[in-house]
Design a protein around this motif. Structure first.
Motif, mmCIF file in Angstrom:
data_model
loop_
_atom_site.group_PDB
_atom_site.id
_atom_site.type_symbol
_atom_site.label_atom_id
_atom_site.label_comp_id
_atom_site.label_asym_id
_atom_site.label_seq_id
_atom_site.Cartn_x
_atom_site.Cartn_y
_atom_site.Cartn_z
ATOM 1 N N ILE A 93 31.871 11.330 39.704
ATOM 2 C CA ILE A 93 31.470 10.638 40.931
ATOM 3 C C ILE A 93 31.985 11.394 42.158
ATOM 4 N N ASP A 94 33.209 11.886 42.087
ATOM 5 C CA ASP A 94 33.778 12.629 43.210
ATOM 6 C C ASP A 94 33.030 13.945 43.457
ATOM 7 N N SER A 95 32.547 14.576 42.361
ATOM 8 C CA SER A 95 31.899 15.890 42.481
ATOM 9 C C SER A 95 30.411 15.795 42.795
ATOM 10 N N PHE A 96 29.789 14.647 42.518
ATOM 11 C CA PHE A 96 28.324 14.583 42.584
ATOM 12 C C PHE A 96 27.752 14.943 43.954
ATOM 13 N N PRO A 97 28.267 14.412 45.068
ATOM 14 C CA PRO A 97 27.661 14.766 46.361
ATOM 15 C C PRO A 97 27.668 16.272 46.628
ATOM 16 N N GLN A 98 28.768 16.934 46.280
ATOM 17 C CA GLN A 98 28.841 18.378 46.507
ATOM 18 C C GLN A 98 27.900 19.144 45.568
ATOM 19 N N LEU A 99 27.856 18.733 44.285
ATOM 20 C CA LEU A 99 26.973 19.411 43.339
ATOM 21 C C LEU A 99 25.501 19.191 43.670
ATOM 22 N N ASP A 100 25.169 17.972 44.076
ATOM 23 C CA ASP A 100 23.781 17.680 44.432
ATOM 24 C C ASP A 100 23.344 18.511 45.633
ATOM 25 N N ALA A 101 24.212 18.641 46.615
ATOM 26 C CA ALA A 101 23.897 19.468 47.780
ATOM 27 C C ALA A 101 23.820 20.936 47.399
ATOM 28 N N PHE A 102 24.655 21.355 46.472
ATOM 29 C CA PHE A 102 24.686 22.758 46.030
ATOM 30 C C PHE A 102 23.323 23.188 45.480
ATOM 31 N N LEU A 103 22.634 22.286 44.793
ATOM 32 C CA LEU A 103 21.359 22.623 44.162
ATOM 33 C C LEU A 103 20.269 22.952 45.172
ATOM 34 N N SER A 104 20.451 22.609 46.416
ATOM 35 C CA SER A 104 19.424 22.866 47.437
ATOM 36 C C SER A 104 19.831 23.952 48.432
ATOM 37 N N GLN A 105 20.976 24.567 48.235
ATOM 38 C CA GLN A 105 21.493 25.505 49.233
ATOM 39 C C GLN A 105 20.982 26.924 49.012
ATOM 40 N N ASP A 106 20.631 27.584 50.123
ATOM 41 C CA ASP A 106 20.309 29.008 50.093
ATOM 42 C C ASP A 106 21.596 29.815 49.999
ATOM 43 N N GLU A 107 21.463 31.066 49.569
ATOM 44 C CA GLU A 107 22.624 31.942 49.445
ATOM 45 C C GLU A 107 22.434 33.170 50.336
ATOM 46 N N PRO A 108 23.157 33.243 51.459
ATOM 47 C CA PRO A 108 23.013 34.393 52.350
ATOM 48 C C PRO A 108 23.719 35.647 51.865
ATOM 49 N N GLU A 109 24.583 35.508 50.838
ATOM 50 C CA GLU A 109 25.358 36.665 50.380
ATOM 51 C C GLU A 109 24.875 37.135 48.999
ATOM 52 N N ASP A 110 25.678 36.901 47.953
ATOM 53 C CA ASP A 110 25.340 37.412 46.635
ATOM 54 C C ASP A 110 25.712 36.412 45.561
ATOM 55 N N VAL A 111 25.538 36.822 44.278
ATOM 56 C CA VAL A 111 25.825 35.933 43.153
ATOM 57 C C VAL A 111 27.291 35.520 43.133
ATOM 58 N N ALA A 112 28.193 36.453 43.419
ATOM 59 C CA ALA A 112 29.623 36.129 43.410
ATOM 60 C C ALA A 112 29.937 35.029 44.414
ATOM 61 N N ALA A 113 29.312 35.090 45.587
ATOM 62 C CA ALA A 113 29.523 34.047 46.592
ATOM 63 C C ALA A 113 28.986 32.706 46.108
ATOM 64 N N SER A 114 27.890 32.726 45.355
ATOM 65 C CA SER A 114 27.333 31.481 44.820
ATOM 66 C C SER A 114 28.297 30.841 43.825
ATOM 67 N N PHE A 115 28.921 31.654 42.986
ATOM 68 C CA PHE A 115 29.879 31.103 42.021
ATOM 69 C C PHE A 115 31.141 30.594 42.724
ATOM 70 N N ARG A 116 31.541 31.226 43.794
ATOM 71 C CA ARG A 116 32.690 30.701 44.553
ATOM 72 C C ARG A 116 32.352 29.344 45.145
ATOM 73 N N ALA A 117 31.116 29.206 45.633
ATOM 74 C CA ALA A 117 30.692 27.910 46.175
ATOM 75 C C ALA A 117 30.629 26.852 45.073
ATOM 76 N N LEU A 118 30.166 27.243 43.873
ATOM 77 C CA LEU A 118 30.118 26.298 42.761
ATOM 78 C C LEU A 118 31.520 25.860 42.359
ATOM 79 N N ALA A 119 32.443 26.795 42.323
ATOM 80 C CA ALA A 119 33.828 26.449 41.993
ATOM 81 C C ALA A 119 34.393 25.466 43.012
ATOM 82 N N GLY A 120 34.029 25.657 44.284
ATOM 83 C CA GLY A 120 34.494 24.728 45.316
ATOM 84 C C GLY A 120 33.958 23.327 45.119
ATOM 85 N N CYS A 121 32.709 23.214 44.612
ATOM 86 C CA CYS A 121 32.139 21.894 44.346
ATOM 87 C C CYS A 121 32.857 21.173 43.202
#
Length: 448
Positions: free
Chosen positions: A407-435
């Motif tokens: 429940i605590d993670s859902f808002p961040q994960l749900d938003a993550f699924l719609s986000q563009d990535e201005p950098e690279d794959v590594a940056a995407s995984f850092r964002a996922l870890a943050g969620c």
């Protein structure tokens, strides 16, 4: 302006045939015609041109061969046709793609749709090409940058992969395809718009795809008002164009919208040829038509490049068991499902992650990345199983530590699924870890 060389002029000259075999319309039936005088020279699948007084010459395709007559399916309706009308045998309907087609919009016959001259290439290609030898094909390649975090992490696309995009109408399928066309790293993008509404072709090219996307794209379009011959041919022509660039050593991104309309066009042709219907109205040959098209995409062999493909499927009422969707799931390397309920609450792309899968995993990700992907899927799955209870206010925080974390993670994960990535794959995984990182509890608070 593209370069026009001797090879283009030579191709145009070689395409001129000074003599043709001519037959005559002998019988006009319901949707098909029978032609006499060509049975000794025509072959199955040959193209013909039918002379109609006072109208433009219309095309047709040979559907059946008899000892004295051949059966032809006209490209369009049969209004205006007369007994005795001249029918000219054109031969196999080949296509001759060329590098000068990049940035252009063409029809299934290789004719320009953007009001500018277009030249045929030096080497004609069959519409029904053979896939590379399965024992010589390379394995799937490296993970591709897509410009979207969900495809960089949870649903990775690798070079040479073939995925399906399953969606109902109006849930953002075309927009997602355009984002993939702009974001995926490839040399050339070939897009097949099969049975699209006429106004949407220009909108897709100018507004959705844009100038940036068209700089490396070839669009093959057959609108919904065109005959089933043209609509079926659209997918075959586009794949032949992709194979032209692949054989020149380039990485091609192939997008087909949609395979459902390709299958519907084939159904009309097959039923006109006398094939019995099954599979909810689709003839048995539908499965072979779809699988043969898909197998032509994928990794190349030797010095050839690769074709990374995205095939979209229209699924009415999210029915993933309907014939076209069921056939495609069995031959592709992953599928992405767009859900109408997610679209209705305003999250785009409306990807239902729990019903989507990439068969490039776990091989294309490291152990640490696979751990993050597994944790994200587990939390989304835990939340989904209890969503109704949570939304009804029946769950008390603290009853289940795993559900609390979800429940605590859902808002961040749900938003993550719609986000563009201005950098690279590594940056995407850092964002996922943050969620997935739980918010630190504030002092003075206690759990219930």
């Amino acid at each position: 302006m593209p370069y026009i060389g001797f090879e283009h002029l030579d191709a145009e000259v070689r395409a001129i045939h000074p003599a043709h075999d001519i037959g005559r319309v002998d019988r006009i039936g319901r949707g098909t015609i029978e032609v006499s005088g060509l049975s000794h020279v025509a072959a199955q699948g040959d193209m013909v041109e039918i002379d109609t007084p006072g109208q433009d010459v219309r095309r047709g395709e040979v559907l059946g061969l008899g000892r004295d007559r051949v059966t032809v399916l006209p490209d369009g309706d049969i209004d205006g046709l007369q007994i005795g009308a001249a029918v000219t045998l054109v031969g196999q309907g080949r296509i001759a793609p060329d590098d000068s087609w990049i940035g252009r919009v063409v029809d299934p016959f290789g004719r320009a749709l953007d009001n500018h001259p277009i030249f045929r290439g030096p080497t004609p290609r069959a519409l029904r090409g053979s896939p590379p030898n399965p024992t010589a094909r390379r394995a799937l390649g490296d993970r591709l940058e897509t410009g979207m975090r969900v495809f960089n992490t949870l649903l990775p696309i690798v070079r040479g992969q073939r995925i399906g995009l399953f969606a109902g109408s109006g849930v953002g399928k075309s927009t997602l395809l355009a984002k993939l066309a702009r974001g995926i790293h490839a040399d050339i993008v070939v897009i097949a718009l099969i049975g699209e509404r006429g106004r949407e072709v220009r909108e897709f090219v100018e507004r959705v795809l844009g100038q940036e996307g068209m700089r490396r794209a070839v669009v093959v379009a057959a609108t919904s008002d065109m005959s089933p011959l043209a609509r079926r041919r659209c997918a075959l022509t586009a794949m032949s164009v992709a194979e032209h660039f692949r054989d020149n050593g380039r990485h091609v991104l192939f997008l087909a919208d949609s395979v459902t309309r390709f299958a519907e066009a084939h159904r009309e042709i097959a039923l006109a040829a006398g094939e019995a219907s099954s599979l909810r109205g689709y003839p048995p040959s539908t499965a072979h038509q779809i699988t043969a098209l898909c197998e032509r995409a994928g990794p190349g062999a030797g010095a050839a490049g690769d074709i990374t493909a995205v095939f979209s499927v229209l699924v009415a009422g999210s029915d993933m068991e309907e014939p076209v969707a069921d056939i495609l799931r069995g031959v592709l390397d992953g599928h992405v499902v767009l859900d109408r309920q997610i679209a209705e609450r305003g999250r785009f792309p409306a990807i239902d992650l729990l019903r989507s899968v990439s068969r490039a995993l776990p091989g294309c990700a490291s152990e640490a990345e696979n751990t993050l992907i597994s944790a994200a899927r587990q939390r989304l799955g835990t939340y989904d199983r209890s969503a109704m209870m949570i939304q009804a206010g029946l769950y008390a925080h603290g009853s289940d530590p795993n559900l609390d974390t979800a429940i605590d993670s859902f808002p961040q994960l749900d938003a993550f699924l719609s986000q563009d990535e201005p950098e690279d794959v590594a940056a995407s995984f850092r964002a996922l870890a943050g969620c997935l990182m739980p918010e630190p509890a504030q002092e003075g608070t206690t759990s219930e």
